[in-house]
Design an enzyme around this catalytic site. Structure first.
Site, mmCIF file in Angstrom:
data_model
loop_
_atom_site.group_PDB
_atom_site.id
_atom_site.type_symbol
_atom_site.label_atom_id
_atom_site.label_comp_id
_atom_site.label_asym_id
_atom_site.label_seq_id
_atom_site.Cartn_x
_atom_site.Cartn_y
_atom_site.Cartn_z
ATOM 1 N N ASP A 1 0.895 -1.158 0.000
ATOM 2 C CA ASP A 1 0.000 0.000 0.000
ATOM 3 C C ASP A 1 0.934 1.210 0.000
ATOM 4 O O ASP A 1 1.654 1.432 0.988
ATOM 5 C CB ASP A 1 -0.894 -0.017 1.252
ATOM 6 C CG ASP A 1 -1.839 1.176 1.278
ATOM 7 O OD1 ASP A 1 -1.546 2.196 0.606
ATOM 8 O OD2 ASP A 1 -2.854 1.095 1.979
ATOM 9 N N ASN B 1 2.992 4.514 -10.408
ATOM 10 C CA ASN B 1 1.752 4.430 -11.184
ATOM 11 C C ASN B 1 0.511 4.272 -10.306
ATOM 12 O O ASN B 1 -0.583 4.669 -10.702
ATOM 13 C CB ASN B 1 1.871 3.245 -12.159
ATOM 14 C CG ASN B 1 0.531 2.830 -12.720
ATOM 15 O OD1 ASN B 1 -0.044 3.513 -13.567
ATOM 16 N ND2 ASN B 1 -0.002 1.703 -12.234
ATOM 17 N N TYR C 1 -8.609 14.834 -6.589
ATOM 18 C CA TYR C 1 -7.817 14.152 -7.626
ATOM 19 C C TYR C 1 -6.922 15.162 -8.346
ATOM 20 O O TYR C 1 -5.727 14.935 -8.521
ATOM 21 C CB TYR C 1 -8.757 13.448 -8.607
ATOM 22 C CG TYR C 1 -8.050 12.576 -9.627
ATOM 23 C CD1 TYR C 1 -7.552 11.326 -9.274
ATOM 24 C CD2 TYR C 1 -7.886 12.994 -10.949
ATOM 25 C CE1 TYR C 1 -6.909 10.516 -10.215
ATOM 26 C CE2 TYR C 1 -7.251 12.191 -11.884
ATOM 27 C CZ TYR C 1 -6.767 10.951 -11.520
ATOM 28 O OH TYR C 1 -6.137 10.149 -12.448
ATOM 29 N N LYS D 1 -2.845 15.279 -8.577
ATOM 30 C CA LYS D 1 -2.143 15.103 -9.854
ATOM 31 C C LYS D 1 -1.377 16.361 -10.283
ATOM 32 O O LYS D 1 -0.318 16.269 -10.895
ATOM 33 C CB LYS D 1 -3.130 14.646 -10.942
ATOM 34 C CG LYS D 1 -3.727 13.258 -10.691
ATOM 35 C CD LYS D 1 -2.668 12.151 -10.637
ATOM 36 C CE LYS D 1 -3.277 10.755 -10.617
ATOM 37 N NZ LYS D 1 -2.249 9.693 -10.580
ATOM 38 N N VAL E 1 -8.135 6.417 -20.480
ATOM 39 C CA VAL E 1 -7.537 5.119 -20.816
ATOM 40 C C VAL E 1 -8.528 4.040 -20.394
ATOM 41 O O VAL E 1 -9.116 4.121 -19.301
ATOM 42 C CB VAL E 1 -6.198 4.913 -20.069
ATOM 43 C CG1 VAL E 1 -5.517 3.629 -20.541
ATOM 44 C CG2 VAL E 1 -5.270 6.112 -20.273
HETATM 45 N N1 LIG Z 1 -7.511 5.223 -16.639
HETATM 46 C C1 LIG Z 1 -7.458 6.506 -16.903
HETATM 47 O O1 LIG Z 1 -8.274 7.033 -17.683
HETATM 48 C C2 LIG Z 1 -6.374 7.356 -16.273
HETATM 49 C C3 LIG Z 1 -6.237 8.667 -16.760
HETATM 50 C C4 LIG Z 1 -5.236 9.483 -16.212
HETATM 51 C C5 LIG Z 1 -4.412 9.008 -15.227
HETATM 52 N N2 LIG Z 1 -4.564 7.723 -14.773
HETATM 53 C C6 LIG Z 1 -3.642 7.290 -13.699
HETATM 54 O O2 LIG Z 1 -3.008 6.089 -14.093
HETATM 55 C C7 LIG Z 1 -2.660 5.338 -12.931
HETATM 56 C C8 LIG Z 1 -3.152 3.909 -13.109
HETATM 57 O O3 LIG Z 1 -4.550 3.951 -13.239
HETATM 58 P P1 LIG Z 1 -5.416 2.816 -13.974
HETATM 59 O O4 LIG Z 1 -6.344 3.509 -14.887
HETATM 60 O O5 LIG Z 1 -4.538 1.740 -14.470
HETATM 61 O O6 LIG Z 1 -6.292 2.357 -12.718
HETATM 62 P P2 LIG Z 1 -6.718 0.927 -12.157
HETATM 63 O O7 LIG Z 1 -7.027 0.018 -13.274
HETATM 64 O O8 LIG Z 1 -7.731 1.196 -11.114
HETATM 65 O O9 LIG Z 1 -5.368 0.454 -11.449
HETATM 66 C C9 LIG Z 1 -4.868 1.140 -10.320
HETATM 67 C C10 LIG Z 1 -3.680 0.389 -9.786
HETATM 68 O O10 LIG Z 1 -3.217 1.073 -8.609
HETATM 69 C C11 LIG Z 1 -3.171 0.146 -7.536
HETATM 70 N N3 LIG Z 1 -3.451 0.824 -6.278
HETATM 71 C C12 LIG Z 1 -4.534 1.538 -5.924
HETATM 72 N N4 LIG Z 1 -4.412 1.992 -4.664
HETATM 73 C C13 LIG Z 1 -3.195 1.551 -4.222
HETATM 74 C C14 LIG Z 1 -2.486 1.709 -3.016
HETATM 75 N N5 LIG Z 1 -2.987 2.381 -1.973
HETATM 76 N N6 LIG Z 1 -1.257 1.138 -2.918
HETATM 77 C C15 LIG Z 1 -0.732 0.440 -3.947
HETATM 78 N N7 LIG Z 1 -1.361 0.254 -5.115
HETATM 79 C C16 LIG Z 1 -2.586 0.814 -5.250
HETATM 80 C C17 LIG Z 1 -4.201 -0.940 -7.879
HETATM 81 O O11 LIG Z 1 -3.810 -2.186 -7.326
HETATM 82 P P3 LIG Z 1 -4.403 -2.861 -5.987
HETATM 83 O O12 LIG Z 1 -5.871 -2.542 -5.952
HETATM 84 O O13 LIG Z 1 -4.067 -4.293 -6.226
HETATM 85 O O14 LIG Z 1 -3.603 -2.232 -4.906
HETATM 86 C C18 LIG Z 1 -4.033 -1.031 -9.394
HETATM 87 O O15 LIG Z 1 -2.968 -1.893 -9.732
HETATM 88 C C19 LIG Z 1 -3.300 6.076 -11.749
HETATM 89 O O16 LIG Z 1 -2.312 6.839 -11.096
HETATM 90 C C20 LIG Z 1 -4.332 6.954 -12.398
HETATM 91 O O17 LIG Z 1 -4.612 8.105 -11.630
HETATM 92 C C21 LIG Z 1 -5.519 6.897 -15.276
#
Ligand SMILES: NC(=O)c1ccc[n+]([C@@H]2O[C@H](COP(=O)([O-])OP(=O)(O)OC[C@H]3O[C@@H](n4cnc5c(N)ncnc54)[C@H](OP(=O)(O)O)[C@@H]3O)[C@@H](O)[C@H]2O)c1
Length: 251
Positions: A57, A84, A147, A151, A180
């Site tokens: 975490d 990430n 958020y 960011k 994404v």
């Molecule tokens: N998807 C989009 O449209 C988008 C757009 C802009 C930016 N982002 C950024 O991209 C990054 C990845 O997002 P994603 O879209 O791939 O989201 P996702 O599918 O929800 O994946 C999030 C990842 O972060 C992990 N996580 C969450 N809370 C955590 C914690 N407290 N400690 C350790 N790991 C944690 C989750 O794993 P566990 O639950 O197993 O811990 C998971 O592997 C994020 O920083 C997000 O803000 C995403």
């Protein structure tokens, strides 16, 4: 030539999982961290010797210090750290509890700082830190104050650190995705569509009207950008917040 090592947080799904797959394909050793250890253990079993899984975490400083030390011990150093892991919620300001606010900041901003601070002594000259921010680290979005604050903050952290570490030959960059296709985006859209009382397909279409390319990006595209940043040809890039968003964000 010895293999390079990348430490990836939030490696269990979405962008982080695509990053793991991409760097394994490119011949790197991959230290994977997330809370879903069972998922990471499956990847480790499929890629023995070159991948290793840790429960983490990122908001827990003591666990970060322990896991980073174990990853360094397992692989002998870290050439690249990818911060990430992240969470995302939309809440009106009048409804944000202290817990919501601190929860967001602690995962999205404290987490990258904890991981970076712990990893830095083990990152050699030529190494790099990549922070996953967002287009919402560059432009505001209603009901996303926590958020956006996290960011925007991560981009500030990136830019300051890039200047601090340039003399040590370490690059620091932020990658700023737009929409994404991951669980985070999908669950956010489902919740929002429910609130608005419209079908998710309608909301999806509406959101895509703001994206010049009219599409969600694939997680692999974000991983591809990071793989490029990790090449020697990209060593002049530091202190940048690079948008990858189908044209959504003007800069
Ligand atoms: N998807 C989009 O449209 C988008 C757009 C802009 C930016 N982002 C950024 O991209 C990054 C990845 O997002 P994603 O879209 O791939 O989201 P996702 O599918 O929800 O994946 C999030 C990842 O972060 C992990 N996580 C969450 N809370 C955590 C914690 N407290 N400690 C350790 N790991 C944690 C989750 O794993 P566990 O639950 O197993 O811990 C998971 O592997 C994020 O920083 C997000 O803000 C995403």
């Amino acid at each position: 030539m010895s293999k390079k090592t990348v430490f990836v947080t939030g490696a269990s799904r979405g962008i982080g999982r695509a990053v793991v797959d991409r760097f394994l394909e490119d011949g790197w050793q991959v230290a994977m961290a997330a809370r879903s250890l069972d998922v990471l253990k499956e990847i480790e079993a499929a890629h023995p010797g070159v991948s290793k899984a840790w429960h983490l975490d990122v908001s827990d400083r003591a666990e970060v210090d322990k896991v980073v030390a174990e990853a360094v011990e397992a692989f002998g150093g870290l050439d690249l750290v990818i911060n990430n892991a992240g969470r995302g919620e939309r809440t009106p300001i009048d409804a944000i509890s202290d817990e919501d606010w601190h929860g967001m900041i602690s995962v999205n901003l404290d987490g990258p700082m904890f991981v970076t601070r712990a990893a830095l002594p083990h990152i050699p000259k030529g190494g790099q830190i990549i922070n996953v921010s967002s287009v919402l680290g560059k432009v505001g979005s209603a009901y996303s104050s926590a958020y956006c604050a996290s960011k925007f903050g991560l981009i500030g952290f990136t830019k300051a650190l890039a200047l601090e570490l340039a003399g040590r030959g370490i690059q620091v960059n932020a990658v700023c995705p737009g929409w994404v296709a991951t669980e985070m985006a999908e669950s956010g859209i489902v919740l929002e569509a429910e609130k608005l009382g419209i079908p998710t397909s309608t909301l999806r279409m509406k959101l895509m009207m703001d994206v010049p390319q009219r599409r969600f990006l694939e997680a692999e595209e974000i991983a591809h950008l990071m793989a490029y940043l990790a090449t020697p040809g990209a060593r002049g890039i530091t202190g940048q917040a690079i948008s990858i968003c189908g044209g959504l964000c003007p800069a």
